[in-house]
Design a protein around this motif. Structure first.
Motif, PDB file in Angstrom:
ATOM      1  N   ASP A 152       1.260   6.751   4.274  1.00  0.00           N
ATOM      2  CA  ASP A 152       0.887   5.380   4.644  1.00  0.00           C
ATOM      3  C   ASP A 152      -0.583   5.071   4.362  1.00  0.00           C
ATOM      4  O   ASP A 152      -1.027   3.944   4.571  1.00  0.00           O
ATOM      5  CB  ASP A 152       1.176   5.138   6.131  1.00  0.00           C
ATOM      6  N   ASP A 209      -3.457   4.358   1.810  1.00  0.00           N
ATOM      7  CA  ASP A 209      -3.748   3.951   0.422  1.00  0.00           C
ATOM      8  C   ASP A 209      -5.266   3.912   0.272  1.00  0.00           C
ATOM      9  O   ASP A 209      -5.916   2.921   0.630  1.00  0.00           O
ATOM     10  CB  ASP A 209      -3.136   2.575   0.143  1.00  0.00           C
ATOM     11  N   ARG A 232      -6.296   0.691   2.639  1.00  0.00           N
ATOM     12  CA  ARG A 232      -5.303   0.104   3.531  1.00  0.00           C
ATOM     13  C   ARG A 232      -4.483   1.190   4.224  1.00  0.00           C
ATOM     14  O   ARG A 232      -4.270   2.275   3.678  1.00  0.00           O
ATOM     15  CB  ARG A 232      -4.330  -0.803   2.760  1.00  0.00           C
ATOM     16  N   TYR A 252      -0.594   1.389   5.742  1.00  0.00           N
ATOM     17  CA  TYR A 252       0.677   0.679   5.756  1.00  0.00           C
ATOM     18  C   TYR A 252       1.363   0.920   7.109  1.00  0.00           C
ATOM     19  O   TYR A 252       1.677   2.063   7.445  1.00  0.00           O
ATOM     20  CB  TYR A 252       1.573   1.164   4.627  1.00  0.00           C
ATOM     21  N   ARG A 257       3.196  -4.429   7.809  1.00  0.00           N
ATOM     22  CA  ARG A 257       1.939  -5.068   7.424  1.00  0.00           C
ATOM     23  C   ARG A 257       0.957  -4.041   6.890  1.00  0.00           C
ATOM     24  O   ARG A 257       1.164  -2.825   7.062  1.00  0.00           O
ATOM     25  CB  ARG A 257       1.323  -5.813   8.605  1.00  0.00           C
ATOM     26  N   ASP A 258      -0.081  -4.519   6.249  1.00  0.00           N
ATOM     27  CA  ASP A 258      -1.174  -3.674   5.778  1.00  0.00           C
ATOM     28  C   ASP A 258      -2.410  -3.951   6.620  1.00  0.00           C
ATOM     29  O   ASP A 258      -2.720  -5.106   6.897  1.00  0.00           O
ATOM     30  CB  ASP A 258      -1.501  -3.965   4.311  1.00  0.00           C
TER      31      ASP A 258
END
Length: 406
Positions: free
Chosen positions: A233, A235, A240, A242, A262-263
């Protein structure tokens, strides 16, 4: 539909009335009718007036399409529970468990054996107002009143069950339609200042605990969402996280509270910290495990949290959820607008965000006050300029008039 006298029978040929075998026993008058589902049924009354009134009511209800069969008038509230719960298969598991708890603790003991058709609005309103709980009360202590939000949730659930009864044609309409909901007072949120934040972080000696605090304070995630983060999750390129799942009290994976994904943005510093944590690990493993490498449970985190508060010198009543509020307050203070905060928090709408945190946009209020002052000053200058130009025109006109006269 007919009104029949059970105490007398009439000879079809002669029309003569004679006493029946039931004469003087039980109710005398019987109303026979067919309900909307085609079932033949009857109801008895002591007086002819009562029977005629009921007969007239049956005719009206059949015309309105609201006549309920006799067998459905006997349906108990407890018979609604399973059909109603079956309609909630889409909700998060935590929400489902809350429903089951509300039913077993509050609804079933009072309403389970009641006929749905006999429930009245004032009874439900009085019951909701008096709801109490023994949770957190010492042995032998007095039950405490439930909060407004808890009462509203229970009232909404019971109202939804009665709406389901309408759809099942057990009752023509819900007795709670149009009823006012319990008032939910504004919760008193606690926002940590910088000294308290630093004290809390300093008290976290274990790396796993400190990293969890950093994430909660700098992202505004719900605790269950942070527990449920996996290595995949993160990034790093987009900076970000996730948010795709939640973790319940026992550490089991569940849907997010709103069932929406959502991010969430990360600072460069947080990316570096989380990259170091994720390096070389299985993408499916939990990104923020406890100090033993396992998913956090509520029981385990509660012990850690209580010790943190004591070591940091903070009040024991402070909840972990206040870190989410603190993160939002810092984002707003840093210039984040309502839509950014909405996405960050995972709120269903900007209205929810404003209802929860609108008071934190105080700089907007200050700007509004200053804008009024600027407007007043501008208007004064405009009026003064207008008056000066008018006076000048009048003066010029007088000079031209004098020249003409001369």
């Amino acid at each position: 539909m007919t009104v029949r006298d059970l105490w007398y029978k009439t000879d079809r040929k002669t029309g003569v009335k004679t006493q029946s075998k039931r004469h003087g026993v039980g109710s005398r008058w019987q109303v026979n009718y067919t309900d909307l589902e085609g079932t033949r049924t009857s109801t008895t009354f002591d007086t002819r007036e009562e029977a005629d009134l009921f007969d007239a009511g049956v005719k009206v209800k059949k015309n309105d399409g609201t006549l309920i069969s006799a067998d459905k008038r006997e349906v108990l509230v407890e018979e609604l529970w399973e059909p109603w719960l079956a309609t909630k298969s889409h909700v998060a598991e935590k929400t489902r468990k809350d429903y089951i708890s509300y039913w077993n603790v509050h609804v079933k003991p009072v309403w389970g054996k009641k006929r749905v058709s006999e429930i009245q609005e004032h009874q439900v309103i009085a019951w909701v107002a008096g709801l109490t709980s023994m949770k957190g009360v010492p042995v032998g202590g007095e039950p405490r009143p439930l909060s407004g939000s808890a009462k509203k949730k229970i009232a909404d659930m019971f109202g939804s069950m009665l709406t389901r009864a309408v759809k099942m044609k057990i009752i023509p309409s819900s007795p709670l339609d149009g009823s006012s909901k319990p008032r939910v007072g504004k919760s008193e949120r606690r926002y940590l200042n910088i000294e308290e934040v630093d004290s809390l972080l300093f008290a976290a000696k274990k790396p796993a605990v400190k990293l969890m605090l950093e994430v909660l304070l700098k992202t505004g995630l719900r605790v269950g969402e942070a527990k449920g983060l996996k290595v995949k999750d993160l990034d790093s390129e987009r900076r970000r996280l996730y948010i795709r799942r939640d973790v319940d009290d026992l550490g089991k994976i569940d849907e997010t509270k709103t069932r929406q994904h959502r991010d969430v943005p990360l600072s460069q510093m947080m990316v570096l910290l989380l990259e170091a944590e994720a390096e070389g690990r299985d993408p499916e493993s939990f990104l923020l495990p406890d100090e033993y490498g396992k998913v956090w449970t509520t029981a385990r985190w509660r012990v850690i949290w209580e010790n943190l508060l004591a070591d940091a010198g903070l009040e024991s009543t402070l909840k972990t959820h206040e870190l989410r509020h603190t993160a939002v307050s810092m984002a707003i203070a840093g210039g984040a607008d309502v839509y950014v905060v909405q996405r960050m928090c995972g709120h269903a709408s900007a209205t929810t965000t404003l209802n929860s945190y609108g008071h934190l946009w105080d700089h907007g209020l200050d700007e509004a006050a200053e804008a009024i002052e600027r407007h007043l000053e501008s208007e004064r200058k405009r009026v003064e300029s207008l008056q000066a130009r008018r006076a000048q025109r009048e003066k010029d006109s007088e000079v031209r008039h004098l020249r003409i006269v001369q």
